[in-house]
Design a protein around this motif. Sequence first.
Motif, PDB file in Angstrom:
ATOM      1  N   SER A  88       0.799  -1.214  -0.114  1.00 11.95           N
ATOM      2  CA  SER A  88      -0.032  -0.008   0.077  1.00 11.95           C
ATOM      3  C   SER A  88       0.945   1.362  -0.204  1.00 11.95           C
ATOM      4  CB  SER A  88      -0.844   0.059   1.232  1.00 11.95           C
ATOM      5  OG  SER A  88      -1.426  -1.209   1.475  1.00 11.95           O
ATOM      6  N   CYS A 116       0.336  -4.711   6.428  1.00 11.94           N
ATOM      7  CA  CYS A 116      -1.032  -5.656   6.761  1.00 11.94           C
ATOM      8  C   CYS A 116      -0.737  -7.072   6.543  1.00 11.94           C
ATOM      9  CB  CYS A 116      -2.026  -5.091   5.809  1.00 11.94           C
ATOM     10  SG  CYS A 116      -2.312  -3.276   5.863  1.00 11.94           S
ATOM     11  N   GLU A 121      -9.068 -10.199   5.239  1.00 12.16           N
ATOM     12  CA  GLU A 121      -9.574  -9.143   4.615  1.00 12.16           C
ATOM     13  C   GLU A 121     -10.926  -9.608   4.206  1.00 12.16           C
ATOM     14  OE1 GLU A 121      -8.835  -6.719   0.338  1.00 12.16           O
ATOM     15  OE2 GLU A 121      -7.576  -8.509   0.642  1.00 12.16           O
ATOM     16  N   GLY A 123     -13.863  -8.310   1.377  1.00 11.43           N
ATOM     17  CA  GLY A 123     -13.810  -7.568  -0.100  1.00 11.43           C
ATOM     18  C   GLY A 123     -14.691  -8.198  -0.711  1.00 11.43           C
ATOM     19  N   LEU A 160      -9.268  -6.141   7.576  1.00 13.78           N
ATOM     20  CA  LEU A 160      -9.100  -4.912   6.600  1.00 13.78           C
ATOM     21  C   LEU A 160      -9.922  -4.868   5.487  1.00 13.78           C
ATOM     22  CD1 LEU A 160      -7.437  -5.138   3.514  1.00 13.78           C
ATOM     23  CD2 LEU A 160      -5.758  -5.614   5.167  1.00 13.78           C
ATOM     24  N   GLU A 162     -10.394  -2.932   1.712  1.00 13.69           N
ATOM     25  CA  GLU A 162      -9.936  -2.179   0.702  1.00 13.69           C
ATOM     26  C   GLU A 162     -11.091  -1.689  -0.368  1.00 13.69           C
ATOM     27  OE1 GLU A 162      -5.550  -2.549  -1.127  1.00 13.69           O
ATOM     28  OE2 GLU A 162      -6.745  -4.316  -1.515  1.00 13.69           O
ATOM     29  N   ARG A 236     -18.630   1.719   2.146  1.00  8.00           N
ATOM     30  CA  ARG A 236     -17.852   2.583   3.310  1.00  8.00           C
ATOM     31  C   ARG A 236     -18.548   2.776   4.374  1.00  8.00           C
ATOM     32  NH1 ARG A 236     -13.341   7.078   2.575  1.00  8.00           N
ATOM     33  NH2 ARG A 236     -12.758   7.492   4.621  1.00  8.00           N
ATOM     34  N   TYR A 246     -10.263   4.471   8.674  1.00  9.66           N
ATOM     35  CA  TYR A 246      -9.546   4.709   7.781  1.00  9.66           C
ATOM     36  C   TYR A 246      -7.974   4.534   8.365  1.00  9.66           C
ATOM     37  CZ  TYR A 246      -6.689   7.171   4.417  1.00  9.66           C
ATOM     38  OH  TYR A 246      -5.553   7.677   3.367  1.00  9.66           O
ATOM     39  N   GLN A 247      -7.389   3.885   7.811  1.00 10.20           N
ATOM     40  CA  GLN A 247      -5.819   3.389   8.187  1.00 10.20           C
ATOM     41  C   GLN A 247      -4.558   4.497   7.892  1.00 10.20           C
ATOM     42  OE1 GLN A 247      -5.660   1.198  11.002  1.00 10.20           O
ATOM     43  NE2 GLN A 247      -7.809   1.718  10.681  1.00 10.20           N
ATOM     44  N   ASP A 251      -4.638   2.466  -1.929  1.00  7.69           N
ATOM     45  CA  ASP A 251      -4.286   1.462  -3.150  1.00  7.69           C
ATOM     46  C   ASP A 251      -3.193   1.960  -3.974  1.00  7.69           C
ATOM     47  OD1 ASP A 251      -4.960  -1.062  -4.535  1.00  7.69           O
ATOM     48  OD2 ASP A 251      -5.253   0.358  -5.885  1.00  7.69           O
ATOM     49  N   THR A 258      -8.188   2.164   2.524  1.00  2.90           N
ATOM     50  CA  THR A 258      -7.940   0.817   3.281  1.00  2.90           C
ATOM     51  C   THR A 258      -8.549   1.363   4.740  1.00  2.90           C
ATOM     52  OG1 THR A 258      -6.246  -0.147   2.101  1.00  2.90           O
ATOM     53  CG2 THR A 258      -6.808  -0.785   4.341  1.00  2.90           C
ATOM     54  N   ALA A 260      -9.972  -0.493   8.600  1.00  2.00           N
ATOM     55  CA  ALA A 260      -9.761  -1.801   9.040  1.00  2.00           C
ATOM     56  C   ALA A 260     -10.332  -1.582  10.661  1.00  2.00           C
ATOM     57  CB  ALA A 260      -8.086  -1.940   9.530  1.00  2.00           C
TER      58      ALA A 260
END
Length: 334
Positions: A88, A116, A121, A123, A160, A162, A236, A246-247, A251, A258, A260
């Motif tokens: 990332s 990470c 994940e 997604g 996490l 994305e 989101r 948000y971390q 991307d 990303t 988490a």
Amino acid sequence: MLVVRPAGSADFEALMELAVLSGRGFTSLPEDEPTLRSRLALSEASFQAGVAPPEAWYTLMLEDLETGTVEGVAGVKAGVGLKRPFFSFRVVTLAQSSPTLEMRFDHKALVLVNECAGWSEVGSLFLRPEKRKGGAGRLLAQSRYMLIGIEPQRFAEMVLAELRGWFDEDGRCPFWEHVSHKFFRLDFDQADLMSASTDGQFILDLAPRHPIYTELLPEEARDVIGRVHRDGEAARAMLEREGFRYQGLVDLFDAGPTVACPRDDIRTVRDARRLRVKVGEDAYGEEALISTGEVSRFRAVRAPVLIDGETAILGRDAMDALGVGEGEVVRVKA
């Protein structure tokens, strides 16, 4: 009734159709037959405990039981960055000062990181456009957390997600054009497919090794760093309701954010209860999220349920959709 169930090899045509509908930048759903078939095979093995837990990748299908149509897809990857780096960009602040001038300057920069590795994940969340209202998306999204909550030890302590980055109405990705393309020298679609279908060595070979000062970028590239695609705003919002935040990571290709959350702090994982099921002849109680209590037989629905102590009273249709009988364990999230 809509049900979320494990994907199988027979779902290939439906999965490919969803991949085509998902459009540009949806890296986890490439329009590539070998990749999708391999993913379905891995999912079947994962649900049957045929792979090591960190290598599992569970694919879920949202099916309309009345029509038999697959309306959406989602996934849970037990561990990322184990066999290939999970790169990332971290958005950092670099401070520079001059005592002589008595001035300080803070500069935003993008730094390549692999922070990470080993995280789980969630997604691949995608629904047919006509199904994005009425709670179908919520059912599909929350089913991933119900799956995690059945056997949390199969998953990492951090989870996490994305989110797809910004593309304009013409399908252009400003961040790709002004930043990432300078390093990878490929068409976006080609790089996106390679990211999903190869071991990612090309990313390791070509990604920038030094900080990229955002002030040097064109405004349209700066403005989309951490910005979510218009079709990802609802996803989101659902993630944030579950506790994801948000971390400061984005991307490499489209600068999507990303988010988490610690696994055990995810609201649905934390709040769902294990109850014994009992049949009721009529619809009972308030509608709730209900799943089976075993990973290998996973199914999830939204249906009316009456909770009486440690018992969940369900209608016959809901029990049939879940494939459970009286006295079996279900998990319920009101």
